[in-house]
Design an enzyme around this catalytic site. Structure first.
Site, PDB file in Angstrom:
ATOM      1  N   ASP A 126     -33.752  67.249 -71.759  1.00  0.00           N
ATOM      2  CA  ASP A 126     -34.470  66.297 -70.912  1.00  0.00           C
ATOM      3  C   ASP A 126     -35.944  66.422 -71.260  1.00  0.00           C
ATOM      4  O   ASP A 126     -36.557  67.470 -71.009  1.00  0.00           O
ATOM      5  CB  ASP A 126     -34.223  66.645 -69.438  1.00  0.00           C
ATOM      6  CG  ASP A 126     -34.982  65.729 -68.491  1.00  0.00           C
ATOM      7  OD1 ASP A 126     -35.768  64.874 -68.969  1.00  0.00           O
ATOM      8  OD2 ASP A 126     -34.803  65.881 -67.262  1.00  0.00           O
ATOM      9  N   TYR A 181     -43.770  51.195 -65.600  1.00  0.00           N
ATOM     10  CA  TYR A 181     -43.533  51.222 -67.054  1.00  0.00           C
ATOM     11  C   TYR A 181     -44.802  50.808 -67.818  1.00  0.00           C
ATOM     12  O   TYR A 181     -45.176  51.430 -68.821  1.00  0.00           O
ATOM     13  CB  TYR A 181     -42.384  50.268 -67.339  1.00  0.00           C
ATOM     14  CG  TYR A 181     -41.887  50.209 -68.760  1.00  0.00           C
ATOM     15  CD1 TYR A 181     -41.032  51.184 -69.265  1.00  0.00           C
ATOM     16  CD2 TYR A 181     -42.235  49.148 -69.601  1.00  0.00           C
ATOM     17  CE1 TYR A 181     -40.540  51.101 -70.561  1.00  0.00           C
ATOM     18  CE2 TYR A 181     -41.748  49.052 -70.883  1.00  0.00           C
ATOM     19  CZ  TYR A 181     -40.899  50.038 -71.372  1.00  0.00           C
ATOM     20  OH  TYR A 181     -40.414  49.949 -72.649  1.00  0.00           O
ATOM     21  N   LYS A 198     -46.810  53.079 -70.418  1.00  0.00           N
ATOM     22  CA  LYS A 198     -46.936  52.669 -71.818  1.00  0.00           C
ATOM     23  C   LYS A 198     -48.398  52.492 -72.226  1.00  0.00           C
ATOM     24  O   LYS A 198     -48.740  52.691 -73.396  1.00  0.00           O
ATOM     25  CB  LYS A 198     -46.133  51.380 -72.072  1.00  0.00           C
ATOM     26  CG  LYS A 198     -44.611  51.593 -72.014  1.00  0.00           C
ATOM     27  CD  LYS A 198     -44.136  52.694 -72.952  1.00  0.00           C
ATOM     28  CE  LYS A 198     -42.666  52.614 -73.276  1.00  0.00           C
ATOM     29  NZ  LYS A 198     -42.203  53.750 -74.095  1.00  0.00           N
TER      30      LYS A 198
HETATM   31  P1  NAP Z   1     -32.277  52.666 -74.882  1.00  0.00           P
HETATM   32  O1  NAP Z   1     -31.314  51.922 -75.735  1.00  0.00           O
HETATM   33  O2  NAP Z   1     -32.124  52.622 -73.401  1.00  0.00           O
HETATM   34  O3  NAP Z   1     -32.304  54.189 -75.395  1.00  0.00           O
HETATM   35  C1  NAP Z   1     -33.116  55.142 -74.745  1.00  0.00           C
HETATM   36  C2  NAP Z   1     -32.532  56.513 -74.985  1.00  0.00           C
HETATM   37  O4  NAP Z   1     -33.399  57.472 -74.358  1.00  0.00           O
HETATM   38  C3  NAP Z   1     -31.137  56.697 -74.374  1.00  0.00           C
HETATM   39  O5  NAP Z   1     -30.261  57.312 -75.300  1.00  0.00           O
HETATM   40  C4  NAP Z   1     -31.422  57.592 -73.182  1.00  0.00           C
HETATM   41  O6  NAP Z   1     -30.347  58.457 -72.827  1.00  0.00           O
HETATM   42  C5  NAP Z   1     -32.586  58.424 -73.693  1.00  0.00           C
HETATM   43  N1  NAP Z   1     -33.295  59.096 -72.608  1.00  0.00           N
HETATM   44  C6  NAP Z   1     -33.597  58.595 -71.379  1.00  0.00           C
HETATM   45  N2  NAP Z   1     -34.201  59.515 -70.628  1.00  0.00           N
HETATM   46  C7  NAP Z   1     -34.290  60.649 -71.395  1.00  0.00           C
HETATM   47  C8  NAP Z   1     -34.810  61.941 -71.165  1.00  0.00           C
HETATM   48  N3  NAP Z   1     -35.371  62.288 -69.982  1.00  0.00           N
HETATM   49  N4  NAP Z   1     -34.725  62.861 -72.167  1.00  0.00           N
HETATM   50  C9  NAP Z   1     -34.138  62.545 -73.348  1.00  0.00           C
HETATM   51  N5  NAP Z   1     -33.639  61.321 -73.619  1.00  0.00           N
HETATM   52  C10 NAP Z   1     -33.711  60.380 -72.661  1.00  0.00           C
HETATM   53  O7  NAP Z   1     -33.780  52.179 -75.149  1.00  0.00           O
HETATM   54  P2  NAP Z   1     -34.482  51.485 -76.429  1.00  0.00           P
HETATM   55  O8  NAP Z   1     -34.540  50.047 -76.184  1.00  0.00           O
HETATM   56  O9  NAP Z   1     -33.926  52.019 -77.691  1.00  0.00           O
HETATM   57  O10 NAP Z   1     -35.973  52.039 -76.233  1.00  0.00           O
HETATM   58  C11 NAP Z   1     -36.518  53.137 -76.927  1.00  0.00           C
HETATM   59  C12 NAP Z   1     -38.002  53.237 -76.627  1.00  0.00           C
HETATM   60  O11 NAP Z   1     -38.645  52.010 -76.978  1.00  0.00           O
HETATM   61  C13 NAP Z   1     -38.316  53.468 -75.145  1.00  0.00           C
HETATM   62  O12 NAP Z   1     -39.449  54.300 -75.027  1.00  0.00           O
HETATM   63  C14 NAP Z   1     -38.644  52.075 -74.654  1.00  0.00           C
HETATM   64  O13 NAP Z   1     -39.457  52.112 -73.514  1.00  0.00           O
HETATM   65  C15 NAP Z   1     -39.373  51.510 -75.861  1.00  0.00           C
HETATM   66  N6  NAP Z   1     -39.415  50.061 -75.930  1.00  0.00           N
HETATM   67  C16 NAP Z   1     -38.251  49.333 -75.995  1.00  0.00           C
HETATM   68  C17 NAP Z   1     -38.337  47.944 -76.087  1.00  0.00           C
HETATM   69  C18 NAP Z   1     -37.122  47.066 -76.177  1.00  0.00           C
HETATM   70  O14 NAP Z   1     -37.287  45.836 -76.145  1.00  0.00           O
HETATM   71  N7  NAP Z   1     -35.923  47.604 -76.307  1.00  0.00           N
HETATM   72  C19 NAP Z   1     -39.599  47.318 -76.090  1.00  0.00           C
HETATM   73  C20 NAP Z   1     -40.737  48.100 -76.019  1.00  0.00           C
HETATM   74  C21 NAP Z   1     -40.630  49.467 -75.956  1.00  0.00           C
HETATM   75  P3  NAP Z   1     -29.301  58.045 -71.656  1.00  0.00           P
HETATM   76  O15 NAP Z   1     -28.526  56.912 -72.216  1.00  0.00           O
HETATM   77  O16 NAP Z   1     -28.464  59.276 -71.487  1.00  0.00           O
HETATM   78  O17 NAP Z   1     -30.110  57.665 -70.478  1.00  0.00           O
END
Ligand code: NAP
Length: 256
Positions: free
Chosen positions: A64, A155, A159
């Site tokens: 975590d 958020y 960010k």
């Molecule tokens: P995602 O598919 O929800 O993947 C996030 C991963 O982080 C999941 O495997 C989750 O595990 C893990 N996680 C959550 N809390 C955690 C913790 N405390 N310690 C370790 N791991 C943890 O998200 P994503 O879209 O790939 O996003 C990745 C990053 O890009 C994030 O920082 C997000 O804010 C940023 N971002 C995403 C977008 C977008 O459009 N997708 C846009 C801008 C920025 P669990 O499944 O077990 O919770």
């Protein structure tokens, strides 16, 4: 020869989504990779799917990022099992969206804990190795939501905080051969944006189509778009770039 031959890259939240896409690109280009995620089994399964080059290794580490003891143990395990650490990508993230008047204290703390405290704890644990070896690359994942987004006060603040954190570490760690940059993605098709569609009671494909239509380049992004930027900023070609935030968003943040 790959850009990351002999390097060890740690990517948080990499069991799926942007993190897994980024881990895949590092592996393709020669790195040994540690996938850090909340669920150790999911992390190990993802690590087993990486396209490693000969001689490289991958491990899945359950941790975590918002918990100091868990983070310290994860970094020590990486260093012991993969023989060092050269690159850290602070990607783990969650959303707890709501308008301010409905946002709970718990929603605020959870989001700050994973994004901001998580990046702080992981970077602090890695930097002692980076400083000793006078080499390190940190890429923090911000978001276009940093610029403001309805329903995302927690958020957005986290960010934008990431961007200030990145600029400050650029100043502090530059003299030790450490580059610290951020990537701010726009809409990327992952489970995170699928969950947003569900919250808005919208069909996932329709949600993606509407976001593509509103974007200057007329498409949504994929994890590979972010992986390309993160690996560039983690490479030695980018050694004169630090403290910066690169928006990878098809131009949506231009506001046109
Ligand atoms: P995602 O598919 O929800 O993947 C996030 C991963 O982080 C999941 O495997 C989750 O595990 C893990 N996680 C959550 N809390 C955690 C913790 N405390 N310690 C370790 N791991 C943890 O998200 P994503 O879209 O790939 O996003 C990745 C990053 O890009 C994030 O920082 C997000 O804010 C940023 N971002 C995403 C977008 C977008 O459009 N997708 C846009 C801008 C920025 P669990 O499944 O077990 O919770």
């Amino acid at each position: 020869m790959g850009r990351f031959d002999g390097r060890v890259a740690v990517i948080t939240g990499a069991a799926r989504g942007i993190g897994f896409g980024t881990a895949t690109r590092f592996a393709e280009e020669g790195a040994s990779v540690a996938i850090v995620d909340l669920d150790e089994t999911a992390a190990a399964e993802a690590a087993a799917r990486l396209p490693l080059v000969e001689g490289a290794k991958a491990i899945g580490v359950g941790a975590d990022v918002a918990d100091g003891a868990s983070v310290d143990a994860a970094i020590e395990r990486v260093v012991t099992e993969l023989g060092g650490i050269h690159i850290l990508v602070n990607n783990a993230g969650i959303t707890r969206d709501n308008l301010l008047f409905k946002m709970t204290e718990e929603d605020w703390d959870l989001v700050m804990g994973v994004h901001l405290k998580g990046a702080f704890l992981m970077t602090k644990a890695a930097q002692k190795h980076f400083v000793e070896q006078k080499y390190g690359k940190v890429v923090n994942i911000s978001s276009t939501s940093a610029l403001g987004n309805r329903g995302q006060a927690n958020y957005s603040a986290a960010k934008m905080g990431i961007q200030g954190f990145t600029r400050t570490l650029g100043i502090e760690l530059g003299p030790f051969g450490i580059n610290v940059n951020a990537v701010a993605p726009g809409f990327i098709a992952t489970e995170m944006t699928d969950a947003t569609a569900a919250r808005l009671k919208m069909d996932v494909d329709e949600f993606r189509r509407l976001n593509a239509e509103a974007n200057p380049v007329k498409r949504v992004g994929g994890p590979e778009d972010i992986a390309a930027a993160v690996t560039f900023l983690s490479s030695d070609e980018a050694s004169y770039i630090t403290g910066q935030t690169l928006f990878v968003d098809g131009g949506i943040s231009l506001g046109v």
